[in-house]
Scaffold this motif. Structure first.
Motif, short mmCIF file in Angstrom:
data_model
loop_
_atom_site.label_atom_id
_atom_site.label_comp_id
_atom_site.label_asym_id
_atom_site.label_seq_id
_atom_site.Cartn_x
_atom_site.Cartn_y
_atom_site.Cartn_z
N LEU A 12 0.82 -1.22 0.00
CA LEU A 12 0.00 0.00 0.00
C LEU A 12 0.84 1.26 0.00
O LEU A 12 0.35 2.34 -0.33
CB LEU A 12 -0.93 0.01 1.21
N SER A 39 0.79 3.43 -2.98
CA SER A 39 -0.44 4.15 -3.31
C SER A 39 -0.40 5.60 -2.83
O SER A 39 -1.31 6.38 -3.13
CB SER A 39 -1.65 3.45 -2.69
N ALA A 85 -3.76 -0.72 -4.58
CA ALA A 85 -2.57 0.10 -4.84
C ALA A 85 -2.22 0.22 -6.31
O ALA A 85 -1.80 1.28 -6.77
CB ALA A 85 -1.37 -0.46 -4.07
N THR A 86 -2.40 -0.87 -7.07
CA THR A 86 -1.90 -0.88 -8.44
C THR A 86 -2.97 -0.66 -9.50
O THR A 86 -2.64 -0.35 -10.64
CB THR A 86 -1.19 -2.21 -8.75
N ILE A 109 -5.77 3.08 -7.48
CA ILE A 109 -5.06 4.36 -7.32
C ILE A 109 -4.46 4.84 -8.64
O ILE A 109 -4.45 6.04 -8.93
CB ILE A 109 -3.94 4.23 -6.26
N THR A 110 -3.96 3.93 -9.45
CA THR A 110 -3.28 4.33 -10.69
C THR A 110 -4.25 4.61 -11.84
O THR A 110 -3.85 5.12 -12.88
CB THR A 110 -2.29 3.25 -11.14
N PRO A 163 -5.74 8.20 -2.55
CA PRO A 163 -5.91 7.16 -1.52
C PRO A 163 -7.15 7.39 -0.66
O PRO A 163 -7.81 6.43 -0.25
CB PRO A 163 -4.63 7.28 -0.69
N ALA A 197 -10.08 5.98 -2.49
CA ALA A 197 -10.05 4.52 -2.50
C ALA A 197 -10.43 3.95 -1.14
O ALA A 197 -11.17 2.95 -1.06
CB ALA A 197 -8.65 4.03 -2.89
N SER A 249 -6.57 -1.23 3.45
CA SER A 249 -7.47 -1.80 2.44
C SER A 249 -8.32 -2.91 3.06
O SER A 249 -8.24 -3.19 4.26
CB SER A 249 -6.64 -2.34 1.27
#
Length: 463
Positions: free
Chosen positions: A39, A42, A85-86, A89-90, A100, A103, A324
């Motif tokens: 995380l 992120s 995180a991948t 967030i992206t 974040p 999310a 998360s």
């Protein structure tokens, strides 16, 4: 404690339960180190994530023990934290970046949805709707899943994608070559040999019926890892370690609800909800089966139903603390394999997670080879449920096989359950229409069938 946790009724005792709780903690303590790493990418503060992980795992695992008397531990889920995180967030939608805080708000909302589904008993209906053969397949699939986690984490198993890459480039794979996707790990690595040593130590202790075999195996393997020449474990890290937690760095109630709808996070909420729904169901059913709770089906269903409520609250509670999605951990099977049958097991694990706030350097000394060996052994124990599946009845056998196979091969519990549901509904329907034998298809199975298909069409395989 014996009266509160009903230890005699469950055929256990205080020593066994505490040993089981320590074992569960040892096999999943890696999340204290891994979750901040995952995380941290992120944009969340890594130390704040560590605090959130330890607090959330401690508080809600204690709740599972005290209020449900169920030997299962909770912590932020691997897979969903990577998705957080991948992927979330992206991603960008309608030109807006997802922060974040947004999310975490999405995770919080998915937890509220879980609470509603649990209070209305929709989640509990899964216990009645899914056939017993598939429930046993879930147990076996989870066993293989955690075994492959252990094999991969230890380095005993490595994965190569070169055959797939060759195929994607237009070059067909030479079936006569020795190139495979799965490989034996590098036997020159001390960590691989340490894992093998751990497997043998735990195996020998279990054959000798030593109480606490898995826990003692983890501890002995850790000590072997510190021997000069092996050097997998180093006690030097304790010298400069920080022992006092800084709670001011906790990302408490770090939510952004204002931009939630404008950034396309509805699909993320749907993914968090769907994957956690099946992951938790699979883990709770698998561990309850292993603990023998379904010998009395009504009592087993009731206990798992209560566990689902604590799990639902934990999802939102974990988000409030800054991590998360929380989920029931398959590593709890390690404690159950040690004889854990009551909430005293999970309460012990919860207390250790809270203590890890102050003793983090010691908790993080246990090396990956030690926990990996334990997970592989637990996979062996959970495979025993395969004898309860009637593979001669293909309406049960085919869905059961797909459930078992898809969990480890796709590295995802939800995929295994999803494929099992699709196969069972289709095959049972065909058998009911054209075969001689009739199979029950619960109305909820039809709803799940539609949701699973819709999930793969519109959301894909994320998570």
């Amino acid at each position: 404690m014996e009266r509160f946790f009903k230890l005699k009724e469950l055929g256990t005792n205080v020593r066994t339960e505490i040993m089981a709780g320590i074992t569960t903690f040892m096999t999943m303590a890696y999340i204290l180190a891994v979750n901040p790493l995952v995380l941290g990418g992120s944009g969340l503060d890594t130390y704040g994530i560590f605090l959130a992980t330890a607090l959330a795992a401690g508080i809600f695992t204690l709740a599972m023990g005290i209020f449900v008397n169920f030997p299962v531990a909770l912590a932020p889920g691997m897979g969903l934290n990577a998705y957080f995180a991948t992927t979330v967030i992206t991603s960008k939608a309608t030109g807006h970046a997802i922060t974040p805080s947004m999310a975490l708000a999405a995770v919080f909302i998915s937890g509220i949805i879980f609470i509603i589904l649990t209070v209305t008993r929709v989640r509990q209906m899964l216990l009645v709707a899914i056939p017993d053969g598939l429930k046993h397949a879930i147990t076996v699939g989870i066993g293989l899943f955690i075994a492959i986690i252990g094999l991969k984490n230890s380095g005993l198993l490595t994965i190569s994608l070169s055959p797939f890459n060759d195929y994607a480039a237009g070059n067909y794979v030479n079936l006569n070559s020795n190139e495979t996707i799965l490989h034996l790990g590098d036997l020159a690595e001390p960590s691989v040999w340490l894992t093998i040593a751990g497997l043998l130590i735990i195996g020998i202790l279990m054959v000798l019926r030593v109480k606490g075999a898995i826990l003692f195996g983890i501890l002995i393997t850790t000590l072997i890892g510190a021997i000069p020449g092996v050097d997998v474990v180093s006690f030097d890290s304790l010298k400069s370690a920080s022992w006092v937690p800084e709670f001011g760095k906790l990302n408490f109630w770090d939510f952004d609800f204002a931009d939630l709808m404008t950034t396309g996070l509805l699909s993320a909420i749907a993914t968090f909800t769907f994957v956690e729904l099946f992951d938790t169901f699979g883990t709770l059913v698998g561990t309850a089966n292993r603990a023998g709770f379904f010998k009395n089906k009504e009592e087993g269903n009731k206990r798992v139903g209560k566990a689902m409520f604590v799990d639902a609250v934990a999802v939102s509670g974990g988000a409030m603390l800054g991590t998360s999605t929380m989920t029931a951990y398959v590593e709890s099977s390690a404690g159950i394999a040690e004889g854990g049958r009551s909430g005293l097991t999970s309460s012990t694990t919860g207390v250790l997670f809270l203590l890890s706030l102050f003793l983090a350097p010691i908790a993080l000394l246990v090396p990956t080879p030690a926990t990996s060996a334990a997970l592989i052994i637990v996979g062996v124990l959970m495979m025993q449920s395969v004898k309860e599946i009637d593979f001669s009845d293909l309406v049960i056998g085919i869905p059961a096989f797909l459930t078992v196979a898809m969990m480890p091969f796709t590295y995802n519990i939800a995929n295994g359950i999803s494929f099992g549901i699709i196969a069972y509904v289709v095959l049972a329907l065909v058998a009911n229409l054209f075969g001689g034998k009739k199979y029950q298809i619960h109305w909820l199975m039809w709803i799940l069938f539609v949701l699973v298909i819709a999930r793969y069409i519109f959301v894909g395989s994320a998570g």
